[in-house]
Design a protein around this motif. Structure first.
Motif, short mmCIF file in Angstrom:
data_model
loop_
_atom_site.label_atom_id
_atom_site.label_comp_id
_atom_site.label_asym_id
_atom_site.label_seq_id
_atom_site.Cartn_x
_atom_site.Cartn_y
_atom_site.Cartn_z
N ARG A 98 0.86 -1.18 0.00
CA ARG A 98 0.00 0.00 0.00
C ARG A 98 0.90 1.24 0.00
O ARG A 98 1.10 1.88 1.04
CB ARG A 98 -0.92 0.02 1.22
CG ARG A 98 -2.04 -1.03 1.16
CD ARG A 98 -2.96 -0.89 2.36
NE ARG A 98 -4.05 -1.87 2.31
CZ ARG A 98 -4.92 -2.05 3.29
NH1 ARG A 98 -4.84 -1.32 4.40
NH2 ARG A 98 -5.88 -2.95 3.17
N PRO A 99 1.47 1.55 -1.15
CA PRO A 99 2.42 2.67 -1.18
C PRO A 99 1.82 4.00 -0.73
O PRO A 99 2.54 4.88 -0.26
CB PRO A 99 2.86 2.72 -2.65
CG PRO A 99 1.84 1.93 -3.40
CD PRO A 99 1.33 0.91 -2.45
N GLU A 100 0.51 4.13 -0.85
CA GLU A 100 -0.11 5.39 -0.43
C GLU A 100 -0.01 5.63 1.07
O GLU A 100 -0.14 6.76 1.54
CB GLU A 100 -1.59 5.43 -0.87
CG GLU A 100 -2.51 4.47 -0.14
CD GLU A 100 -2.52 3.05 -0.71
OE1 GLU A 100 -3.38 2.25 -0.29
OE2 GLU A 100 -1.66 2.76 -1.58
N VAL A 101 0.23 4.56 1.85
CA VAL A 101 0.43 4.72 3.30
C VAL A 101 1.84 4.28 3.70
O VAL A 101 2.13 4.05 4.87
CB VAL A 101 -0.62 3.94 4.11
CG1 VAL A 101 -2.00 4.54 3.90
CG2 VAL A 101 -0.61 2.46 3.78
N GLY A 102 2.74 4.18 2.70
CA GLY A 102 4.13 3.89 3.00
C GLY A 102 4.49 2.42 3.12
O GLY A 102 5.60 2.09 3.52
N THR A 103 3.56 1.53 2.77
CA THR A 103 3.82 0.09 2.89
C THR A 103 4.31 -0.47 1.56
O THR A 103 3.62 -0.36 0.55
CB THR A 103 2.56 -0.66 3.32
OG1 THR A 103 2.13 -0.18 4.59
CG2 THR A 103 2.83 -2.16 3.42
N THR A 104 5.51 -1.06 1.58
CA THR A 104 6.02 -1.75 0.40
C THR A 104 6.21 -3.23 0.73
O THR A 104 6.71 -3.58 1.78
CB THR A 104 7.36 -1.15 -0.06
OG1 THR A 104 8.32 -1.23 1.00
CG2 THR A 104 7.19 0.31 -0.46
N VAL A 105 5.76 -4.06 -0.19
CA VAL A 105 5.88 -5.52 -0.05
C VAL A 105 6.48 -6.01 -1.37
O VAL A 105 5.79 -6.05 -2.40
CB VAL A 105 4.52 -6.17 0.22
CG1 VAL A 105 4.66 -7.68 0.36
CG2 VAL A 105 3.88 -5.58 1.48
N VAL A 106 7.76 -6.37 -1.34
CA VAL A 106 8.49 -6.59 -2.58
C VAL A 106 9.11 -7.99 -2.61
O VAL A 106 10.07 -8.27 -1.86
CB VAL A 106 9.61 -5.54 -2.76
CG1 VAL A 106 10.33 -5.75 -4.08
CG2 VAL A 106 9.03 -4.13 -2.68
N PRO A 107 8.60 -8.91 -3.43
CA PRO A 107 9.29 -10.19 -3.63
C PRO A 107 10.66 -9.93 -4.23
O PRO A 107 10.79 -9.20 -5.23
CB PRO A 107 8.38 -10.95 -4.61
CG PRO A 107 7.04 -10.29 -4.46
CD PRO A 107 7.33 -8.84 -4.19
N THR A 108 11.70 -10.50 -3.64
CA THR A 108 13.07 -10.15 -4.05
C THR A 108 13.89 -11.33 -4.55
O THR A 108 14.75 -11.16 -5.41
CB THR A 108 13.82 -9.50 -2.88
OG1 THR A 108 13.75 -10.36 -1.73
CG2 THR A 108 13.22 -8.14 -2.54
N VAL A 109 13.68 -12.52 -4.01
CA VAL A 109 14.47 -13.70 -4.40
C VAL A 109 13.52 -14.88 -4.53
O VAL A 109 12.66 -15.08 -3.66
CB VAL A 109 15.57 -14.03 -3.37
CG1 VAL A 109 16.36 -15.26 -3.80
CG2 VAL A 109 16.50 -12.85 -3.17
#
Length: 368
Positions: free
Chosen positions: A217-228
């Protein structure tokens, strides 16, 4: 506002101490290297501040604790582990050139440690000051968190000497952060003869990645990023297993709870597949309210000083979450943390040391 009255900062001595610490490589999880690094940190503390620095043993290596004695009033918090493997120094030796110091760990965060020590050295009266230098910040502070929280609560105010933000700004807020590992279990089968007999963990993992990415939820500062991600064993076998690592950053405790609950509720899309999750937002958010009072003091001491909230976490997240006033990013001015171009601005070192000394005095005098 009370300012320290003592001899000016000796920049040459600061650079020499920085060289000493950088040239003892200290990669996280290497207990032998961290033991040597802890001894070097203790020697700098004792040489510049007197007294005796103690070692607090842990499975991760030794943490270093120095106290001036008296009623504890302020904790200066840092770490001596770095992300760089042994041998990096041979490739990138400590160098001072064109106004920059370079070498593994100069910015994150050995320069901040040196500035803190020389800042405290400006004060003739050092009562109530504690310095804690941990050995596992770069890998989550699993062995040091309880000690950090204990000393923060005892002292009542924390100054974190992590590297400054861009342009020398201090860090007034940090996102909470954590890593999740999602494990998918399927069933192997021959990819050509009977793929329908298998349960494809890679396909299931693809579904999970889309579900996970949607949690942001980038609008509230939450980033959830699959990386590996990893799956399978060879090209003609339906993969029976897959794993996905996910980086999570949140600004509020409510978002921390929401994201953790969503990970716990992940369910398979394919019949016969199973999904399990481990991990959490291990570092709670550091809200701006935790730093407001100390930041106001810092601005009075150094007019024009800027503050900013950042996405990365530090041990200041732990102390702020306890309600202990915490100001972060008081360390080196520079950049390139965790990268080969890491550097420290040499001419900024005396000013940062003086700022730390002024903050310590203000805290002990109840001026915030």
């Amino acid at each position: 506002m009370t300012m320290p009255k003592a001899d000016p900062v000796n920049l040459a001595a600061m650079i020499e101490d920085l060289r000493t610490l950088v040239e003892v490589e200290s990669p996280s999880r290497d207990v032998a290297a961290l033991t040597a690094s802890a001894k070097a940190v203790a020697a700098v503390l004792e040489n510049r501040l007197g007294g005796q620095a103690g070692f607090v043993g842990s499975d991760a290596g030794p943490h270093v604790h120095w106290s001036a004695g008296g009623e504890p009033k302020v904790l200066i918090l840092g770490h001596h582990d770095t992300v760089f493997p042994l041998g990096t120094l041979a490739r990138r030796p400590f160098t001072v050139e064109h106004g920059h110091a370079t070498g593994p760990g100069v910015f994150d965060m050995l320069g901040g440690l040196v500035q803190a020590v020389h800042g405290v050295a400006l004060l003739a009266d050092r009562s109530g000051i504690e310095i804690l230098v941990t050995c596992d910040e770069e890998v989550g502070s699993g062995s040091s968190r309880a000690l950090i929280e204990e000393r923060a609560l005892a002292c009542g105010a924390v100054l974190v000497v992590e590297g400054a933000a861009e342009g020398g700004a201090v860090k007034t807020g940090r996102k909470g952060c954590g890593t999740f590992e999602v494990t998918v279990t399927g069933r192997a089968a021959h990819a050509g003869l009977e793929p329908e007999a298998g349960v494809n963990a890679l396909v299931e993992a693809a579904h999970q990645v889309l579900d996970i990415a949607a949690l942001g939820r980038p609008e509230v500062g939450t980033t959830v990023v699959p990386t590996v991600a990893s799956a399978g064993t060879t090209d003609n076998v339906v993969p029976a297993g897959a794993t996905v690592l996910v980086d999570v950053r949140v600004e509020t405790a409510e978002e921390k709870e929401r994201v953790e609950a969503a990970f716990a509720a992940l369910a398979p899309h394919l019949d016969g597949a199973a999904v399990s999750v481990r991990g959490a937002v291990g570092r709670p958010p550091m809200p701006g309210s935790a730093s407001a009072g100390l930041f106001a003091v810092a601005q009075r001491l150094q007019p024009g000083l800027e503050g900013t909230a950042v996405g990365g976490g530090s041990d200041g997240n732990f102390t702020a979450a306890l309600g202990v006033p915490t100001l972060d990013g008081l360390g080196a001015v520079g950049g390139g943390a965790h990268a080969d171009h890491e550097y420290l601005v040499v001419d900024a070192m005396p000013g940062r040391a003086t700022l730390i000394a002024g903050l310590v005095n203000a805290i002990r005098n109840g001026e915030f």
